[in-house]
Design a protein around this motif. Structure first.
Motif, mmCIF file in Angstrom:
data_model
loop_
_atom_site.group_PDB
_atom_site.id
_atom_site.type_symbol
_atom_site.label_atom_id
_atom_site.label_comp_id
_atom_site.label_asym_id
_atom_site.label_seq_id
_atom_site.Cartn_x
_atom_site.Cartn_y
_atom_site.Cartn_z
ATOM 1 N N MET A 44 27.830 -4.168 -55.548
ATOM 2 C CA MET A 44 28.899 -5.079 -55.112
ATOM 3 C C MET A 44 28.663 -5.565 -53.684
ATOM 4 S SD MET A 44 32.122 -3.045 -56.764
ATOM 5 C CE MET A 44 33.471 -4.053 -56.166
ATOM 6 N N LEU A 45 28.076 -4.692 -52.867
ATOM 7 C CA LEU A 45 27.798 -5.073 -51.474
ATOM 8 C C LEU A 45 26.822 -6.255 -51.449
ATOM 9 C CD1 LEU A 45 28.096 -4.215 -48.391
ATOM 10 C CD2 LEU A 45 25.878 -3.103 -48.713
ATOM 11 N N GLY A 46 25.768 -6.180 -52.258
ATOM 12 C CA GLY A 46 24.779 -7.260 -52.307
ATOM 13 C C GLY A 46 25.417 -8.568 -52.749
ATOM 14 N N THR A 47 26.283 -8.470 -53.764
ATOM 15 C CA THR A 47 26.955 -9.681 -54.250
ATOM 16 C C THR A 47 27.831 -10.274 -53.145
ATOM 17 O OG1 THR A 47 27.022 -8.651 -56.424
ATOM 18 C CG2 THR A 47 28.456 -10.558 -56.100
ATOM 19 N N ALA A 48 28.582 -9.401 -52.457
ATOM 20 C CA ALA A 48 29.481 -9.888 -51.394
ATOM 21 C C ALA A 48 28.678 -10.524 -50.260
ATOM 22 C CB ALA A 48 30.338 -8.736 -50.859
ATOM 23 N N GLU A 49 27.521 -9.952 -49.965
ATOM 24 C CA GLU A 49 26.687 -10.537 -48.892
ATOM 25 C C GLU A 49 26.223 -11.947 -49.275
ATOM 26 O OE1 GLU A 49 24.909 -6.416 -46.934
ATOM 27 O OE2 GLU A 49 23.830 -7.375 -48.587
ATOM 28 N N GLY A 50 25.895 -12.132 -50.569
ATOM 29 C CA GLY A 50 25.494 -13.466 -51.044
ATOM 30 C C GLY A 50 26.635 -14.465 -50.891
ATOM 31 N N VAL A 51 27.862 -14.020 -51.197
ATOM 32 C CA VAL A 51 29.028 -14.907 -51.067
ATOM 33 C C VAL A 51 29.255 -15.248 -49.587
ATOM 34 C CG1 VAL A 51 31.523 -15.091 -51.430
ATOM 35 C CG2 VAL A 51 30.094 -14.044 -53.190
ATOM 36 N N LEU A 52 29.081 -14.267 -48.711
ATOM 37 C CA LEU A 52 29.254 -14.536 -47.270
ATOM 38 C C LEU A 52 28.222 -15.555 -46.789
ATOM 39 C CD1 LEU A 52 30.040 -10.928 -45.991
ATOM 40 C CD2 LEU A 52 31.591 -12.884 -45.994
ATOM 41 N N ASP A 53 27.012 -15.485 -47.340
ATOM 42 C CA ASP A 53 25.989 -16.488 -46.994
ATOM 43 C C ASP A 53 26.475 -17.873 -47.403
ATOM 44 O OD1 ASP A 53 24.349 -14.487 -46.071
ATOM 45 O OD2 ASP A 53 23.129 -14.375 -47.899
ATOM 46 N N SER A 54 27.013 -17.960 -48.650
ATOM 47 C CA SER A 54 27.423 -19.299 -49.098
ATOM 48 C C SER A 54 28.678 -19.777 -48.360
ATOM 49 C CB SER A 54 27.614 -19.345 -50.619
ATOM 50 O OG SER A 54 28.534 -18.380 -51.000
ATOM 51 N N LEU A 55 29.453 -18.838 -47.836
ATOM 52 C CA LEU A 55 30.619 -19.226 -47.013
ATOM 53 C C LEU A 55 30.176 -19.679 -45.624
ATOM 54 C CD1 LEU A 55 33.537 -16.618 -47.303
ATOM 55 C CD2 LEU A 55 33.745 -19.091 -47.438
ATOM 56 N N GLY A 56 28.927 -19.409 -45.285
ATOM 57 C CA GLY A 56 28.425 -19.774 -43.957
ATOM 58 C C GLY A 56 28.918 -18.831 -42.869
ATOM 59 N N VAL A 57 29.227 -17.573 -43.234
ATOM 60 C CA VAL A 57 29.664 -16.615 -42.207
ATOM 61 C C VAL A 57 28.418 -16.064 -41.521
ATOM 62 C CG1 VAL A 57 30.957 -14.494 -41.730
ATOM 63 C CG2 VAL A 57 31.685 -16.006 -43.590
ATOM 64 N N ALA A 58 28.181 -16.538 -40.308
ATOM 65 C CA ALA A 58 26.966 -16.141 -39.589
ATOM 66 C C ALA A 58 27.136 -14.738 -39.023
ATOM 67 C CB ALA A 58 26.715 -17.131 -38.453
ATOM 68 N N PRO A 59 26.029 -13.998 -38.883
ATOM 69 C CA PRO A 59 26.120 -12.692 -38.225
ATOM 70 C C PRO A 59 26.628 -12.861 -36.792
ATOM 71 C CG PRO A 59 23.950 -13.012 -39.212
ATOM 72 C CD PRO A 59 24.672 -14.327 -39.299
ATOM 73 N N SER A 60 27.257 -11.818 -36.256
ATOM 74 C CA SER A 60 27.793 -11.914 -34.897
ATOM 75 C C SER A 60 26.648 -12.215 -33.915
ATOM 76 C CB SER A 60 28.483 -10.594 -34.519
ATOM 77 O OG SER A 60 27.642 -9.800 -33.757
ATOM 78 N N SER A 61 27.005 -12.781 -32.748
ATOM 79 C CA SER A 61 25.963 -13.169 -31.787
ATOM 80 C C SER A 61 25.157 -11.945 -31.337
ATOM 81 C CB SER A 61 26.602 -13.865 -30.585
ATOM 82 O OG SER A 61 27.632 -13.054 -30.089
ATOM 83 N N ALA A 62 25.778 -10.767 -31.420
ATOM 84 C CA ALA A 62 25.056 -9.545 -31.034
ATOM 85 C C ALA A 62 24.189 -9.029 -32.184
ATOM 86 C CB ALA A 62 26.059 -8.486 -30.615
ATOM 87 N N GLY A 63 24.144 -9.796 -33.286
ATOM 88 C CA GLY A 63 23.343 -9.384 -34.450
ATOM 89 C C GLY A 63 24.220 -8.822 -35.544
ATOM 90 N N ALA A 64 23.641 -8.783 -36.757
ATOM 91 C CA ALA A 64 24.403 -8.263 -37.897
ATOM 92 C C ALA A 64 24.564 -6.763 -37.749
ATOM 93 C CB ALA A 64 23.668 -8.597 -39.191
ATOM 94 N N GLY A 65 25.622 -6.244 -38.309
ATOM 95 C CA GLY A 65 25.824 -4.800 -38.328
ATOM 96 C C GLY A 65 25.107 -4.197 -39.531
ATOM 97 N N THR A 66 25.495 -2.985 -39.882
ATOM 98 C CA THR A 66 24.825 -2.304 -40.993
ATOM 99 C C THR A 66 25.871 -1.646 -41.890
ATOM 100 O OG1 THR A 66 24.694 -0.337 -39.618
ATOM 101 C CG2 THR A 66 22.733 -1.750 -39.678
ATOM 102 N N VAL A 67 25.467 -1.354 -43.132
ATOM 103 C CA VAL A 67 26.303 -0.534 -44.018
ATOM 104 C C VAL A 67 25.431 0.623 -44.495
ATOM 105 C CG1 VAL A 67 27.662 -0.428 -46.139
ATOM 106 C CG2 VAL A 67 27.583 -2.563 -44.820
#
Ligand SMILES: NC(=O)c1ccc[n+]([C@@H]2O[C@H](COP(=O)([O-])OP(=O)(O)OC[C@H]3O[C@@H](n4cnc5c(N)ncnc54)[C@H](O)[C@@H]3O)[C@@H](O)[C@H]2O)c1
Ligand SMILES: Cc1ncc(C=O)c(C(=O)O)c1O
Length: 309
Positions: A44-67
């Motif tokens: 589900m995490l992978g699917t949600a990450e794909g949706v965030l990409d299509s929403l155009g939610v960019a990683p924070s300026s300090a870089g993406a976090g981790t799970v």
């Protein structure tokens, strides 16, 4: 400053929350008591990450976090600045989680609950530092819906509410502070008023379930995303609302128990998508297609509402 977040409970809500928080630059540890839930959550995490990409939610300026997933609750909450409890909507189950983490977290760790509506004042009776407990109510699907309610209980410190509100804002989401700790907070009080009437109308045979959904989605739902209820009152005219509500309010459902139609299904373990049948039936293939279609439409609508299209 919140940097490390532990999510306890990885069912419907947890994986999407983890994906969205990590995209905001946070370090997330994700724990569930059920190994199968952890495995499902990885997908589900992978699917949600794909949706965030299509929403155009960019990683924070300090870089993406981790799970990082773990099957050890102590490992999950060690060093966490914030623990988000996300286990089933049952006080005893939630209280057991608070009891378990109480000795594992530091006295300045904030504990938030994603409860759909149990008053925070009731939940904070089960934790040693109630001043650092707060409601953080996400809406499903949590990686797509930007609004999050923030609720303080009687013993919550104002600073705890302020810290969570600022965290939500800092990752580009929309905090709404609920000023009184009423059951259901605001979103679900309004939503459950609608659901009570909808279930009643279907149960009484006034309308078929599919037609109820068409009526609400294309009637109220479509416009309410653009014009909220208070603004709609002004658009319709308060005089019209006065006339209609003077005869209609008394006729609306006021049942104070769970409707038989819902009890029949839940007693037969028909919970909806998660069990393959609820109000409607779903094969695994249909569920996959439905979720992808819904995510695509919600992404498109959100882009337009945000003026990005
Ligand atoms: N489903 C929604 O639409 C929605 C939306 C907003 C808020 N919420 C609220 O969020 C919370 C979680 O809801 P959900 O729909 O994700 O529930 P869910 O039943 O889908 O998942 C709950 C998860 O918690 C796990 N769990 C149970 N006991 C645990 C424990 N002691 N320690 C760790 N994990 C444990 C279960 O294994 C399961 O994976 C509830 O309070 C719910 O009311 C739900
Ligand atoms: C039926 C239902 N109940 C609770 C919630 C949230 O707390 C939701 C949701 O977020 O969609 C819901 O659909």
């Amino acid at each position: 400053m919140i940097r490390r977040i532990a999510i306890i409970g990885l069912g419907t809500m947890g994986p999407g929350m983890a994906a969205r928080l990590a995209r905001g630059g946070l370090q997330v540890t994700a724990y569930d008591v059920a190994p199968a839930a952890i495995e499902r959550a990885r997908t589900m995490l992978g699917t949600a990450e794909g949706v965030l990409d299509s929403l155009g939610v960019a990683p924070s300026s300090a870089g993406a976090g981790t799970v990082r997933f773990t099957d050890d609750i102590g490992d999950a909450v060690a060093d966490a600045d914030l623990v988000i409890e996300n286990v089933p909507e049952n006080i005893s189950v939630k209280a057991e989680v608070y009891r378990m983490i109480d000795g594992l977290i530091s006295s300045d760790t904030i504990v938030a609950s994603d409860t759909s509506g149990i008053p925070i004042t009731k939940l904070q009776a089960h934790i040693s530092h109630p001043e650092r407990m707060v409601g953080m109510h996400w809406s499903n699907p949590p990686h797509i819906i930007p609004m999050i309610e923030v609720i303080g209980g009687e013993k919550t410190a104002p600073q705890t509410v302020a810290t969570i509100r600022e965290l939500i804002r800092s990752i580009g989401l929309l905090p709404v502070v609920v000023k009184k700790d009423v059951p259901g907070f605001v979103e679900n009080r309004v939503f459950y008023a609608l659901l009570r009437e909808a279930v009643d109308l279907v149960e009484r045979g006034v309308i078929e379930p599919e037609d109820l959904d068409t009526c609400v989605s294309w009637g109220i739902g479509y416009k309410i995303a653009v014009i909220g209820p208070m603004a709609l009152l002004d658009m319709a005219g308060l005089d019209i609302y006065k006339s209609v509500s003077s005869f209609l309010n008394a006729d609306l459902s006021n049942r104070d128990d769970v409707a038989p139609m819902v009890l029949e299904r839940t007693n037969a373990s028909k919970f909806g998508i998660k069990s393959g049948e609820g109000m409607f039936s779903y094969t695994p293939e249909q569920t996959k297609a439905l979720q992808a279609d819904r995510a695509r439409k919600l992404v498109a609508v959100r882009r337009i509402l945000e003026g990005r299209e």
